[in-house]
Design a protein around this motif. Sequence first.
Motif, PDB file in Angstrom:
ATOM      1  N   LEU A 121      -7.422   5.817   7.071  1.00 24.72           N
ATOM      2  CA  LEU A 121      -6.850   4.630   7.713  1.00 24.72           C
ATOM      3  C   LEU A 121      -7.921   3.688   8.222  1.00 24.72           C
ATOM      4  O   LEU A 121      -7.717   2.487   8.335  1.00 24.72           O
ATOM      5  CB  LEU A 121      -5.962   5.064   8.892  1.00 24.72           C
ATOM      6  CG  LEU A 121      -4.532   5.476   8.608  1.00 24.72           C
ATOM      7  CD1 LEU A 121      -3.733   4.266   8.172  1.00 24.72           C
ATOM      8  CD2 LEU A 121      -4.411   6.560   7.567  1.00 24.72           C
ATOM      9  N   TRP A 122      -9.071   4.254   8.574  1.00 21.16           N
ATOM     10  CA  TRP A 122     -10.134   3.447   9.181  1.00 21.16           C
ATOM     11  C   TRP A 122     -11.474   3.904   8.645  1.00 21.16           C
ATOM     12  O   TRP A 122     -11.777   5.101   8.661  1.00 21.16           O
ATOM     13  CB  TRP A 122     -10.110   3.595  10.705  1.00 21.16           C
ATOM     14  CG  TRP A 122     -11.229   2.865  11.372  1.00 21.16           C
ATOM     15  CD1 TRP A 122     -12.435   3.375  11.782  1.00 21.16           C
ATOM     16  CD2 TRP A 122     -11.273   1.468  11.683  1.00 21.16           C
ATOM     17  NE1 TRP A 122     -13.213   2.391  12.320  1.00 21.16           N
ATOM     18  CE2 TRP A 122     -12.524   1.207  12.272  1.00 21.16           C
ATOM     19  CE3 TRP A 122     -10.365   0.418  11.510  1.00 21.16           C
ATOM     20  CZ2 TRP A 122     -12.903  -0.060  12.704  1.00 21.16           C
ATOM     21  CZ3 TRP A 122     -10.742  -0.843  11.945  1.00 21.16           C
ATOM     22  CH2 TRP A 122     -11.984  -1.080  12.529  1.00 21.16           C
ATOM     23  N   LEU A 163      -7.193   0.091   6.751  1.00 17.48           N
ATOM     24  CA  LEU A 163      -6.381   0.118   5.532  1.00 17.48           C
ATOM     25  C   LEU A 163      -5.110  -0.710   5.751  1.00 17.48           C
ATOM     26  O   LEU A 163      -4.656  -1.427   4.867  1.00 17.48           O
ATOM     27  CB  LEU A 163      -6.017   1.574   5.205  1.00 17.48           C
ATOM     28  CG  LEU A 163      -5.232   1.829   3.922  1.00 17.48           C
ATOM     29  CD1 LEU A 163      -6.026   1.387   2.702  1.00 17.48           C
ATOM     30  CD2 LEU A 163      -4.885   3.320   3.807  1.00 17.48           C
ATOM     31  N   ARG A 192     -16.065  -0.022   5.220  1.00 13.20           N
ATOM     32  CA  ARG A 192     -15.218  -0.634   4.200  1.00 13.20           C
ATOM     33  C   ARG A 192     -14.815  -2.035   4.665  1.00 13.20           C
ATOM     34  O   ARG A 192     -14.756  -2.299   5.853  1.00 13.20           O
ATOM     35  CB  ARG A 192     -13.984   0.267   4.058  1.00 13.20           C
ATOM     36  CG  ARG A 192     -13.027  -0.043   2.953  1.00 13.20           C
ATOM     37  CD  ARG A 192     -11.978   1.057   2.850  1.00 13.20           C
ATOM     38  NE  ARG A 192     -11.144   1.156   4.068  1.00 13.20           N
ATOM     39  CZ  ARG A 192     -10.288   2.136   4.300  1.00 13.20           C
ATOM     40  NH1 ARG A 192     -10.128   3.120   3.441  1.00 13.20           N
ATOM     41  NH2 ARG A 192      -9.562   2.136   5.401  1.00 13.20           N
ATOM     42  N   ILE A 203       0.856  -1.192   0.000  1.00  7.97           N
ATOM     43  CA  ILE A 203       0.000   0.000   0.000  1.00  7.97           C
ATOM     44  C   ILE A 203       0.883   1.230   0.000  1.00  7.97           C
ATOM     45  O   ILE A 203       1.874   1.294   0.737  1.00  7.97           O
ATOM     46  CB  ILE A 203      -0.945  -0.013   1.227  1.00  7.97           C
ATOM     47  CG1 ILE A 203      -2.054  -1.030   0.982  1.00  7.97           C
ATOM     48  CG2 ILE A 203      -1.533   1.368   1.505  1.00  7.97           C
ATOM     49  CD1 ILE A 203      -3.093  -1.103   2.055  1.00  7.97           C
ATOM     50  N   ALA A 232      -4.827   9.832   3.517  1.00  7.58           N
ATOM     51  CA  ALA A 232      -5.370   8.481   3.364  1.00  7.58           C
ATOM     52  C   ALA A 232      -6.343   8.181   4.505  1.00  7.58           C
ATOM     53  O   ALA A 232      -6.130   8.629   5.635  1.00  7.58           O
ATOM     54  CB  ALA A 232      -4.237   7.458   3.370  1.00  7.58           C
TER      55      ALA A 232
END
Lengths: 289, 205
Positions: free
Chosen positions: B180-181, B190, B185, B80, B178
């Motif tokens: 992260l959580w 992430l 999702r 990532i 970004a």
Amino acid sequence: MTDRALVVVRAGALTTVQDRGRPGYAHLGVPRSGALDPPAAALVNRLVGNPPEAAVLETTLDGCAMRPRSTVTVAVGGAPCPVAVGGRPAAWGAPVVVPAGELLEVGAATAGVRSYLAFGGGIAVEPVLGSRATDLLSGLGPAPLADGTVLPLGAPAGPPARVDGAPQPAPPAALVLRVTPGPRDDWFTARAVRDLATRAYRVSAASNRIGLRTEGPALERARTGELPSEGMVLGAVQVPPDGRPVIFLADHPTTGGYPVVAVVRAADLPAAAQALPGTPVRFVPVRRR
Amino acid sequence: MRALPVGDDALLVEVTSGEEAQALHAELLRLRAEGTLRVREIVPAARTVLLDGLADPARWAAELTTARVPAVPARARELIELPVRYDGPDLAAVAERWGLTAREAARVHAGTEFTVAFCGFAPGFGYLTGLPDRYHVPRHATPRTSVPAGAVALAGPYTGVYPRSSPGGWQLIGTTDAVLWDHTRVPAALLTPGTRVRFVPVGDA
């Protein structure tokens, strides 16, 4: 009237939505959360005809008050407390019908810490990772209730239980916690391990849903230095640098860097959740099953 | 490898390095996927993997003590890339500690391939390893009361990104946008244990 919801009239000191929590995500840093006294939460659900996974309310010490928008069956259990509907006393530990628009009042606990309120159909807030539980450590799930919050209710799954009341354990006058030693008891002196098993501790007022803090003799380390972070279990007796044991409850962090001297049997944790500050605590070492 | 009993239904499996812990974690996930291992939680950490809610702890304690764990090929893991602005309030102090300019320190960090060793502290907070020993930095003696979401931070052997605003004692060197959580999702985090991570500088770095 089909508007199945509760209006929070008095949120109380700390009232949260709880269910059986969100196990299975510890590797992502997600605490399990869930009701601190699971047998009490399961019992009130059963009394109103809910499945065991339905979400309930967990109050802390001073109760709460609700006004349902439609007629609903409620049961209050856990810590004993006065219950009133429309200003008239109502049963604790038994199903009670609250007519639409009437005020349900749950008073301060007369013993113990946490009372549970189940409503027919359960609290139907949106689940997060499969659970509706409020997790105070990481902020997952619904925020603690505030005055004026409106909580949706689900459709009742079945009729309320046909019982007048159900026996519930009394909150502990003294807390006896069976513990299995380890995994890091070797980080403490032999004397500290003996102290844990023989000396008197008390529940500290600094306790919360994350941990039951204790006051008593500080446990002396045999090893200094830092323990690399490792996974933590429910009931872990973690010892921070001040030497006072902390028993991890439902909202505990999933990893931690202080040594765990022993682990409390899961069956003894519901009583720990009902122990008032000042309650004497004894740790009783038991053999692993 | 040593398996320490934890309560009645958990085992803490201790190894000697972070790489071994990651390899053991991968192997335990494989055993669970094939149905051999029945367990509620598998929690990797710095030098251990916790098995919690384990069907038969005594049997696994015996088996794991003698088990051989195959190393995980690094390339097999997902990579990532996290865009980062090296604008953290502690960047200058970290660079000075490393004996570099801020720009050089950012290049060292962005030139490192990290691996998510484990998660904890908050949902979606990964402990990323990969920085060589000489770049390890201490935590602040007094944590900040509020660290913004997306802060890229260093402490000890680890790099981490704060998934949401929270108190924190790590050294802040940058910022990422970004997410992260995100609990809607799948997976919500992430960064999951074993994921490879690179920080890609954006803006003036």
